[in-house]
Design a protein around this motif. Structure first.
Motif, PDB file in Angstrom:
ATOM      1  N   ARG A   6       0.840  -1.200   0.000  1.00  0.00           N
ATOM      2  CA  ARG A   6       0.000   0.000   0.000  1.00  0.00           C
ATOM      3  C   ARG A   6       0.878   1.254   0.000  1.00  0.00           C
ATOM      4  NH1 ARG A   6      -5.078   1.159   3.794  1.00  0.00           N
ATOM      5  NH2 ARG A   6      -6.209   1.155   1.857  1.00  0.00           N
ATOM      6  N   ILE A   7       1.925   1.271   0.801  1.00  0.00           N
ATOM      7  CA  ILE A   7       2.843   2.419   0.860  1.00  0.00           C
ATOM      8  C   ILE A   7       3.527   2.606  -0.487  1.00  0.00           C
ATOM      9  CG2 ILE A   7       4.977   3.285   1.912  1.00  0.00           C
ATOM     10  CD1 ILE A   7       3.998   1.994   4.539  1.00  0.00           C
ATOM     11  N   ALA A   8       3.968   1.512  -1.096  1.00  0.00           N
ATOM     12  CA  ALA A   8       4.617   1.597  -2.408  1.00  0.00           C
ATOM     13  C   ALA A   8       3.641   2.124  -3.455  1.00  0.00           C
ATOM     14  CB  ALA A   8       5.161   0.234  -2.819  1.00  0.00           C
ATOM     15  N   SER A   9       2.392   1.671  -3.398  1.00  0.00           N
ATOM     16  CA  SER A   9       1.388   2.143  -4.357  1.00  0.00           C
ATOM     17  C   SER A   9       1.124   3.631  -4.193  1.00  0.00           C
ATOM     18  CB  SER A   9       0.079   1.374  -4.174  1.00  0.00           C
ATOM     19  OG  SER A   9       0.255   0.014  -4.465  1.00  0.00           O
ATOM     20  N   LEU A  10       1.030   4.088  -2.946  1.00  0.00           N
ATOM     21  CA  LEU A  10       0.822   5.510  -2.698  1.00  0.00           C
ATOM     22  C   LEU A  10       2.024   6.335  -3.158  1.00  0.00           C
ATOM     23  CD1 LEU A  10      -0.890   5.432   0.815  1.00  0.00           C
ATOM     24  CD2 LEU A  10      -1.924   6.019  -1.384  1.00  0.00           C
ATOM     25  N   ALA A  11       3.229   5.825  -2.946  1.00  0.00           N
ATOM     26  CA  ALA A  11       4.438   6.533  -3.380  1.00  0.00           C
ATOM     27  C   ALA A  11       4.478   6.650  -4.905  1.00  0.00           C
ATOM     28  CB  ALA A  11       5.685   5.824  -2.866  1.00  0.00           C
ATOM     29  N   ILE A  12       4.127   5.570  -5.581  1.00  0.00           N
ATOM     30  CA  ILE A  12       4.100   5.594  -7.045  1.00  0.00           C
ATOM     31  C   ILE A  12       3.025   6.560  -7.540  1.00  0.00           C
ATOM     32  CG2 ILE A  12       3.541   4.222  -9.096  1.00  0.00           C
ATOM     33  CD1 ILE A  12       4.978   1.871  -7.679  1.00  0.00           C
ATOM     34  N   ALA A  13       1.872   6.561  -6.913  1.00  0.00           N
ATOM     35  CA  ALA A  13       0.798   7.485  -7.297  1.00  0.00           C
ATOM     36  C   ALA A  13       1.228   8.937  -7.065  1.00  0.00           C
ATOM     37  CB  ALA A  13      -0.471   7.179  -6.525  1.00  0.00           C
ATOM     38  N   ALA A  14       1.917   9.199  -5.950  1.00  0.00           N
ATOM     39  CA  ALA A  14       2.404  10.555  -5.677  1.00  0.00           C
ATOM     40  C   ALA A  14       3.438  10.978  -6.707  1.00  0.00           C
ATOM     41  CB  ALA A  14       2.991  10.628  -4.266  1.00  0.00           C
ATOM     42  N   LEU A  15       4.326  10.070  -7.088  1.00  0.00           N
ATOM     43  CA  LEU A  15       5.338  10.377  -8.104  1.00  0.00           C
ATOM     44  C   LEU A  15       4.685  10.673  -9.449  1.00  0.00           C
ATOM     45  CD1 LEU A  15       8.300  10.579  -8.959  1.00  0.00           C
ATOM     46  CD2 LEU A  15       8.239   8.115  -9.381  1.00  0.00           C
ATOM     47  N   ILE A  16       3.724   9.878  -9.829  1.00  0.00           N
ATOM     48  CA  ILE A  16       3.008  10.112 -11.093  1.00  0.00           C
ATOM     49  C   ILE A  16       2.282  11.454 -11.048  1.00  0.00           C
ATOM     50  CG2 ILE A  16       1.069   9.320 -12.518  1.00  0.00           C
ATOM     51  CD1 ILE A  16       2.012   6.429 -11.852  1.00  0.00           C
ATOM     52  N   GLY A  17       1.670  11.767  -9.917  1.00  0.00           N
ATOM     53  CA  GLY A  17       1.002  13.051  -9.765  1.00  0.00           C
ATOM     54  C   GLY A  17       1.974  14.213  -9.861  1.00  0.00           C
ATOM     55  N   ALA A  18       3.121  14.084  -9.210  1.00  0.00           N
ATOM     56  CA  ALA A  18       4.132  15.146  -9.267  1.00  0.00           C
ATOM     57  C   ALA A  18       4.636  15.333 -10.697  1.00  0.00           C
ATOM     58  CB  ALA A  18       5.289  14.830  -8.329  1.00  0.00           C
ATOM     59  N   LEU A  19       4.881  14.240 -11.401  1.00  0.00           N
ATOM     60  CA  LEU A  19       5.324  14.336 -12.800  1.00  0.00           C
ATOM     61  C   LEU A  19       4.257  14.983 -13.676  1.00  0.00           C
ATOM     62  CD1 LEU A  19       7.184  10.929 -13.277  1.00  0.00           C
ATOM     63  CD2 LEU A  19       8.193  13.230 -13.168  1.00  0.00           C
ATOM     64  N   ALA A  20       3.007  14.668 -13.421  1.00  0.00           N
ATOM     65  CA  ALA A  20       1.919  15.282 -14.190  1.00  0.00           C
ATOM     66  C   ALA A  20       1.863  16.781 -13.951  1.00  0.00           C
ATOM     67  CB  ALA A  20       0.584  14.627 -13.834  1.00  0.00           C
ATOM     68  N   ILE A  21       2.069  17.200 -12.712  1.00  0.00           N
ATOM     69  CA  ILE A  21       2.064  18.636 -12.402  1.00  0.00           C
ATOM     70  C   ILE A  21       3.231  19.324 -13.085  1.00  0.00           C
ATOM     71  CG2 ILE A  21       2.410  20.311 -10.533  1.00  0.00           C
ATOM     72  CD1 ILE A  21       0.715  18.386  -8.766  1.00  0.00           C
ATOM     73  N   VAL A  22       4.424  18.731 -13.015  1.00  0.00           N
ATOM     74  CA  VAL A  22       5.593  19.321 -13.691  1.00  0.00           C
ATOM     75  C   VAL A  22       5.343  19.400 -15.191  1.00  0.00           C
ATOM     76  CG1 VAL A  22       8.016  18.912 -14.289  1.00  0.00           C
ATOM     77  CG2 VAL A  22       7.271  18.692 -11.924  1.00  0.00           C
ATOM     78  N   GLY A  23       4.793  18.341 -15.764  1.00  0.00           N
ATOM     79  CA  GLY A  23       4.513  18.333 -17.196  1.00  0.00           C
ATOM     80  C   GLY A  23       3.485  19.357 -17.615  1.00  0.00           C
ATOM     81  N   ALA A  24       2.522  19.614 -16.765  1.00  0.00           N
ATOM     82  CA  ALA A  24       1.449  20.556 -17.101  1.00  0.00           C
ATOM     83  C   ALA A  24       1.837  22.009 -16.858  1.00  0.00           C
ATOM     84  CB  ALA A  24       0.194  20.215 -16.300  1.00  0.00           C
ATOM     85  N   THR A  25       2.810  22.248 -15.999  1.00  0.00           N
ATOM     86  CA  THR A  25       3.126  23.630 -15.622  1.00  0.00           C
ATOM     87  C   THR A  25       4.487  24.120 -16.104  1.00  0.00           C
ATOM     88  OG1 THR A  25       4.027  22.895 -13.491  1.00  0.00           O
ATOM     89  CG2 THR A  25       1.680  23.497 -13.550  1.00  0.00           C
ATOM     90  N   THR A  26       5.269  23.268 -16.758  1.00  0.00           N
ATOM     91  CA  THR A  26       6.587  23.682 -17.250  1.00  0.00           C
ATOM     92  C   THR A  26       6.804  23.154 -18.666  1.00  0.00           C
ATOM     93  OG1 THR A  26       7.849  21.725 -16.556  1.00  0.00           O
ATOM     94  CG2 THR A  26       7.501  23.447 -14.890  1.00  0.00           C
ATOM     95  N   HIS A  27       7.948  23.498 -19.232  1.00  0.00           N
ATOM     96  CA  HIS A  27       8.343  23.001 -20.555  1.00  0.00           C
ATOM     97  C   HIS A  27       9.323  21.844 -20.437  1.00  0.00           C
ATOM     98  CE1 HIS A  27       6.378  26.332 -22.565  1.00  0.00           C
ATOM     99  NE2 HIS A  27       6.827  27.094 -21.584  1.00  0.00           N
ATOM    100  N   GLY A  28       9.458  21.288 -19.261  1.00  0.00           N
ATOM    101  CA  GLY A  28      10.444  20.244 -18.992  1.00  0.00           C
ATOM    102  C   GLY A  28      10.345  19.036 -19.896  1.00  0.00           C
ATOM    103  N   PHE A  29       9.151  18.477 -20.051  1.00  0.00           N
ATOM    104  CA  PHE A  29       9.011  17.269 -20.870  1.00  0.00           C
ATOM    105  C   PHE A  29       9.289  17.546 -22.338  1.00  0.00           C
ATOM    106  CE2 PHE A  29       5.823  15.401 -17.620  1.00  0.00           C
ATOM    107  CZ  PHE A  29       6.859  14.885 -16.878  1.00  0.00           C
TER     108      PHE A  29
END
Length: 114
Positions: A6-29
């Motif tokens: 469960r902890i690993a799943s939450l960590a992966i979900a948080a990482l995916i969420g953080a990457l989505a925010i970076v992708g949506a708000t910057t030109h990084g990707f």
């Protein structure tokens, strides 16, 4: 679901969420993709992969940027022996300045050689 899973799943979900925010708000990707697909592309040393925004791309077979900007500067890719690019502060006093015409730029600065 066992606690470690469960902890690993939450960590992966948080990482995916953080990457989505970076992708949506910057030109990084898009900048990372541009650099991966064409080795002639560089991000100006005065800028960053997250804030650099290419706004004119070479229309030929290569997809390197010709003009770009970030929060503080405009950039023009020149690829000469002296420099890969030149730049100019967004707040400038060039007469009849056109951000897409290097001939209208004044007091340009030489970009750092990579």
């Amino acid at each position: 679901m066992p606690r470690p899973l469960r902890i690993a799943s939450l960590a992966i979900a948080a990482l995916i969420g953080a990457l989505a925010i970076v992708g949506a708000t910057t030109h990084g990707f898009s900048n990372a993709w541009m650099m991966l697909t064409d080795s002639s592309n560089v991000i100006p040393a005065e800028s960053s992969i997250l804030s650099f925004e290419p706004y004119v791309i070479n229309p030929g077979s290569s997809n390197y940027w010709l003009y770009g900007k970030d929060r503080t500067n405009y950039y023009h890719f020149v690829h000469t022996e002296q420099a890969l690019y030149v730049y100019l502060p967004i707040e400038n006093s060039c007469p009849r300045f056109d951000r897409e015409n290097i001939r209208t730029w004044c007091n340009v600065r030489i970009g750092t050689r990579h």
